[in-house]
Design a protein around this motif. Structure first.
Motif, mmCIF file in Angstrom:
data_model
loop_
_atom_site.group_PDB
_atom_site.id
_atom_site.type_symbol
_atom_site.label_atom_id
_atom_site.label_comp_id
_atom_site.label_asym_id
_atom_site.label_seq_id
_atom_site.Cartn_x
_atom_site.Cartn_y
_atom_site.Cartn_z
ATOM 1 N N UNK A 135 0.852 -1.133 0.074
ATOM 2 C CA UNK A 135 0.234 0.023 0.025
ATOM 3 C C UNK A 135 1.103 1.280 0.167
ATOM 4 N N UNK A 136 2.221 1.144 0.385
ATOM 5 C CA UNK A 136 3.117 2.188 0.526
ATOM 6 C C UNK A 136 4.269 2.207 -0.312
ATOM 7 N N UNK A 137 4.837 0.866 -0.492
ATOM 8 C CA UNK A 137 6.059 0.825 -1.044
ATOM 9 C C UNK A 137 5.930 -0.712 -1.828
ATOM 10 N N UNK A 138 7.095 -0.826 -2.571
ATOM 11 C CA UNK A 138 7.218 -2.048 -3.369
ATOM 12 C C UNK A 138 6.023 -2.423 -3.978
ATOM 13 N N UNK A 139 5.118 -1.543 -4.670
ATOM 14 C CA UNK A 139 3.909 -2.111 -5.254
ATOM 15 C C UNK A 139 4.160 -3.335 -6.280
ATOM 16 N N UNK A 140 5.154 -2.862 -6.902
ATOM 17 C CA UNK A 140 5.530 -4.009 -8.163
ATOM 18 C C UNK A 140 6.565 -5.039 -7.781
ATOM 19 N N UNK A 183 16.611 -8.382 2.269
ATOM 20 C CA UNK A 183 15.956 -9.760 1.568
ATOM 21 C C UNK A 183 16.072 -9.379 0.060
ATOM 22 N N UNK A 184 15.549 -10.374 -0.347
ATOM 23 C CA UNK A 184 15.477 -10.321 -1.950
ATOM 24 C C UNK A 184 14.545 -9.181 -2.526
ATOM 25 N N UNK A 185 13.741 -8.827 -1.586
ATOM 26 C CA UNK A 185 12.605 -7.915 -2.234
ATOM 27 C C UNK A 185 12.907 -6.322 -1.740
ATOM 28 N N UNK A 186 13.495 -6.288 -0.670
ATOM 29 C CA UNK A 186 13.574 -4.825 0.078
ATOM 30 C C UNK A 186 14.583 -4.828 1.221
ATOM 31 N N UNK A 187 14.914 -3.912 1.466
ATOM 32 C CA UNK A 187 15.800 -3.466 2.610
ATOM 33 C C UNK A 187 15.143 -2.507 3.517
ATOM 34 N N UNK A 188 14.987 -3.128 4.789
ATOM 35 C CA UNK A 188 14.316 -2.035 5.577
ATOM 36 C C UNK A 188 14.895 -2.435 7.147
ATOM 37 N N UNK A 196 14.702 2.826 3.509
ATOM 38 C CA UNK A 196 15.124 3.745 2.668
ATOM 39 C C UNK A 196 14.745 3.837 1.163
ATOM 40 N N UNK A 197 14.874 4.921 0.719
ATOM 41 C CA UNK A 197 14.246 5.336 -0.801
ATOM 42 C C UNK A 197 15.208 4.556 -1.735
ATOM 43 N N UNK A 198 16.408 4.184 -1.427
ATOM 44 C CA UNK A 198 17.570 3.456 -2.129
ATOM 45 C C UNK A 198 16.727 2.028 -2.546
ATOM 46 N N UNK A 199 15.790 1.512 -1.714
ATOM 47 C CA UNK A 199 14.633 0.307 -2.144
ATOM 48 C C UNK A 199 14.317 0.483 -3.478
ATOM 49 N N UNK A 209 21.906 4.947 5.364
ATOM 50 C CA UNK A 209 20.446 4.888 4.796
ATOM 51 C C UNK A 209 19.812 5.825 3.677
ATOM 52 N N UNK A 210 20.503 7.004 4.057
ATOM 53 C CA UNK A 210 19.815 8.232 2.992
ATOM 54 C C UNK A 210 18.503 8.389 3.525
ATOM 55 N N UNK A 211 17.657 9.043 2.588
ATOM 56 C CA UNK A 211 16.377 9.463 2.636
ATOM 57 C C UNK A 211 15.344 8.134 2.720
#
Length: 821
Positions: free
Chosen positions: A703-708, A739-744, A764-767, A788-790
């Motif tokens: 709903x917020x990130x990683x929609x695809x 992970x294989x899909x994101x970093x948090x 992080x936006x780098x995701x 981590x940046x923004x």
């Protein structure tokens, strides 16, 4: 012919003349004695007074030449001898009568045909000051010189209602009895007098050689026929095969009394058949009777014995009594024994040099066989020694049903239900009714096909076979096998001091028993009653006496002892938990269990644990654990432990290799399950090769990130962190999730009760720009302190229905400012 007739006439006239002369002599003697009666009575009184001490009086004398014709009858009435000091009667006789043969008098020989004493008493007393009222004088100045010829003979003596009392107050001695009737016929043969006597005697105090210990034959009636022999030269009286009834019980007596001055002594041997044990006890003194009363025999027995000793004051006689009986019943403090066959004896001089005392006395049984309420047993020997402080020695063998043994012991902790026991036991210890008896039993108990219930936990063990060995201060059980439910066990038990500790009163002194249990497979689901409320056996019969004390001692030993159980099992299960190579050491203490070691292979890895379980209530327990898990399959581990009581992350969603070092405290219910709300502690964990399958909270991130991105199957780099658990709350330190899909990054608190969840998620936006998530290489951690940046900040909280809701947040701290730096 004429000469013959003339001779007959002359003989007849001669006899008639002699008879006439004898009648005339009797008549003249009667007139003379009657005329001289007063002077003769004074003379007789004077002669007696010269031979005795004290005052002598005879009220009257009567002489009759016709009453005992052809002898002269003398009768003395109311004879009294009093002592010179206290003026108390020593000898009282209502009547003394005798008959003299006139022919013997004419020959110059005094012959008394009979002496009859009636209604009197002889009381010889030595009082507390040492004064003796004995009226016999020691000197013989007034006695005629011994010419070597016995010129005074008595052929018959009769006594009726004569009481004899011999009392020595200083020496605590009294012999007293009443001769109801006695007839003695005396035949002189030089220095020997053969006396044929019949008598009926009522004992009063009896033979009280030492009144502190009581008297022999007290208040017994004695009827007998005796063949006595008195030796004047040795001053001894002996008898052989005298037929005597003591309180209507026939006895055969042999013995002698030596009245010499140097060593006065006696010895009486007896034998009898079909003797009641109560009567056997009643003929001995009170002290021996009390000791013999330790046991009681209901049926009759055959007995023989010897009583011998000194006639001097304050000398306890030696007593030996032997008996034999068949099919008798023995009653003791330990219980009642029926169908008894045995021989036995009593003696009060086990070691002759130690004297005839209670401490040197013993009651012994040999070749004993009996039945103890269904428990048949034999004993080659059994003795009760030192009757001042009774000590028992016995060797018992029995092959019995366990149910019968259970009925006798009546223990509250253990019930024997089926099977047989072979008992070979030695006991050498005090005759007591307390648990100290446990110290003195040695031997072995072998169980065959037994069924034993441990009532406090409801454990019912079947097919019990093996041996229990009892040593002086140790217990050993070897080659013991049993089954419990689907479990089969091999058991060995060792203890070096539990018995002496168990016999004491200090529960803290109870030592540890080491119990070694091995099995091919253990189903721990069968043992959940370990955590239930302890129970007491409801149908136990209460055993009395020393065996009841023994049973209570065993119960106390089991309740209070520390038992270290060493367990080895090739495999075991508990609910979903299945493991192999179990090794455990658990010390069961009265109020707690110490988990000294628990190790097992599980889920492809291993678990090691130690800790303690404290019983805080009948249905509750508190536990503390130190747990180390190495390289286990986390999915199988979660499944085995029912996801540890939480639903946030289950075995269906998470996989990987899990390791941890944890310190936890928890409450445990009566089913052995952890109470989630009570869980506290720290978990340092590492999860490698992890992946999540269809984890719903991840899908909510779309709903917020990683929609695809594909969040249904996510692989992770190593996840490691410290979790703080406090009841329903899990505190998560700042943790990198690569992970294989994101970093948090994740930190905060997770509520196991579907409330109070507050997790802060940094994405992080780098995701969004990093193409590395599409590469096939596995994810690699960069560290929680890497730049981590923004970032986008999300907060995970519980919705009203308890489900996790993720939302954007501008506040980068957790509630209460508990966010990590």
């Amino acid at each position: 012919m004429l000469l013959k007739r003339k001779g007959v006439r002359i003989a007849a006239w001669t006899i008639a003349g002699l008879f006439t002369f004898y009648l005339l002599a009797l008549f003249i003697a009667g007139i003379y004695i009657d005329y001289k009666q007063k002077g003769l009575l004074q003379y007789i009184t004077q002669q007696i007074s010269q031979r005795v001490r004290g005052n002598v009086s005879i009220r009257s004398m009567k002489v009759s030449p016709w009453t005992s014709f052809p002898s002269i009858d003398f009768r003395f009435n109311d004879i009294l001898i009093t002592d010179s000091l206290h003026k108390q009667p020593v000898l009282q006789l209502q009547t003394v009568s005798s008959s003299f043969s006139l022919f013997q008098l004419m020959r110059g020989k005094t012959s008394v045909e009979n002496v009859f004493l009636e209604n009197g008493q002889l009381h010889l007393l030595t009082d507390s000051t040492g004064y003796s009222n004995s009226f016999f004088k020691k000197d013989s100045s007034h006695r005629p010189a011994n010419t070597g010829e016995n010129n005074f003979e008595i052929s018959r003596v009769r006594l009726k209602n004569i009481t004899i009392i011999l009392e020595h107050q200083v020496k605590q001695k009294e012999i007293s009895f009443t001769i109801a009737s006695m007839l003695a016929r005396i035949k002189n043969n030089g220095n020997l007098q053969d006396i044929a006597m019949t008598e009926r005697v009522e004992m009063k105090k009896g033979l009280g050689f030492n009144l502190v210990r009581g008297a022999f034959l007290e208040k017994q009636s004695i009827n007998g026929t005796w063949q006595l022999q008195y030796n004047q030269q040795t001053n001894t009286l002996s008898f052989k095969d005298a037929q005597v009834n003591i309180s209507r019980q026939p006895f055969v007596l042999n013995g002698h009394f030596a009245f010499g001055k140097t060593d006065p002594n006696f010895k009486v041997a007896f034998r009898t058949e079909n003797l009641a044990y109560d009567l056997a006890k009643s003929v001995v003194n009170a002290r021996i009777r009390k000791k013999l009363s330790i046991v009681d025999l209901k049926e009759k027995l055959n007995a023989s014995g010897v009583i011998e000793g000194s006639l001097l004051p304050a000398h306890e006689p030696a007593v030996s009594i032997a008996w034999e009986t068949r099919n008798n019943t023995i009653v003791t403090e330990a219980g009642t024994f029926s169908h008894c066959n045995f021989i036995g004896n009593f003696n009060n001089h086990v070691v002759p040099a130690l004297g005839n005392t209670d401490s040197n006395s013993a009651i012994s049984f040999y070749k004993l066989s009996a039945d103890w309420d269904g428990i048949p047993f034999t004993a080659d020997s059994c003795s009760i020694s030192n009757l001042d402080s009774a000590r028992v020695r016995m060797h018992i063998k029995s092959d019995c049903r366990l149910e019968d043994l259970d009925n006798k012991l009546g223990m509250e902790s253990i019930a024997f239900k089926k099977g047989r026991a072979n008992v070979d036991a030695y006991y050498d210890g005090p005759l007591v009714q307390d648990k100290s008896i446990l110290q003195s039993v040695r031997g072995s108990i072998k169980l065959r096909d037994g069924e034993v219930e441990y009532s406090p936990r409801g454990f019912n063990f079947t097919q019990c076979n093996g041996s229990l060995y009892l040593f002086r201060d140790s217990i050993r059980m070897e080659d013991f096998t049993c089954r419990y439910g689907d479990n089969k066990f091999d058991v060995a038990l060792y203890s070096s001091s539990i018995r002496s500790a168990g016999a004491g009163n200090d529960a803290a002194a109870f030592s540890v028993m080491d119990c070694f249990v091995s099995s091919s497979f253990i189903n721990l689901d069968d043992f959940t009653s370990l955590f239930a409320q302890r129970k007491q056996r409801s149908n136990a019969k209460k055993a009395g006496g020393s065996f009841g004390a023994t049973a209570r001692g065993i119960d106390a030993m089991l309740d209070n002892s520390n038992i270290a159980v060493h367990v080895k099992a090739a495999g075991f299960k508990r609910g979903n938990l299945k493991a192999s190579k179990l090794e455990a050491v658990v010390a069961f203490e009265p109020q707690s269990w110490e988990l000294q070691k628990i190790a097992m292979n599980i889920a492809g890895g291993s678990i090691a644990c130690n800790g303690k379980v404290l019983h805080t209530g009948s249905n509750s327990h508190t536990a503390s654990f130190n747990i180390e898990v190495n390289n286990t399959d986390v999915s199988k581990l979660l499944f085995a432990f029912d996801n540890f009581g939480q639903e946030a992350l289950t075995h269906e969603e998470l996989s990987g290799r899990f390791s941890t070092k944890s310190t936890l405290q928890a409450g445990i219910n009566n089913q052995g399950h952890i109470i989630p709300a009570s869980l506290k502690g720290e978990v340092h964990f590492s999860l490698q090769e992890a992946s999540l399958e269809n984890y719903e909270p991840l899908n909510k991130l779309k709903s917020f990130v990683f929609k695809n991105r594909d969040l249904k199957h996510v692989r992770f780099a190593e996840l490691k962190d410290k979790l703080s658990i406090n009841g329903q709350q899990i505190g998560v330190s700042r943790m990198e999730i690569q992970s294989s899909a994101f970093r948090l990054f994740l930190e905060g608190n997770y509520g196991l009760a579907k409330k109070n969840t507050d997790l802060l998620i940094q994405v992080p936006f780098s995701n969004l720009n990093d193409n590395s998530f599409e590469k096939e290489e596995g994810p690699v951690n960069k560290g929680v302190k890497a730049k981590t940046g923004a970032s986008i900040w999300l907060r995970a909280v519980n919705d009203d229905d308890g489900k996790i809701k993720v939302k954007l947040t501008m506040r980068k701290k957790l509630k209460g400012d508990t966010a990590a730096d």
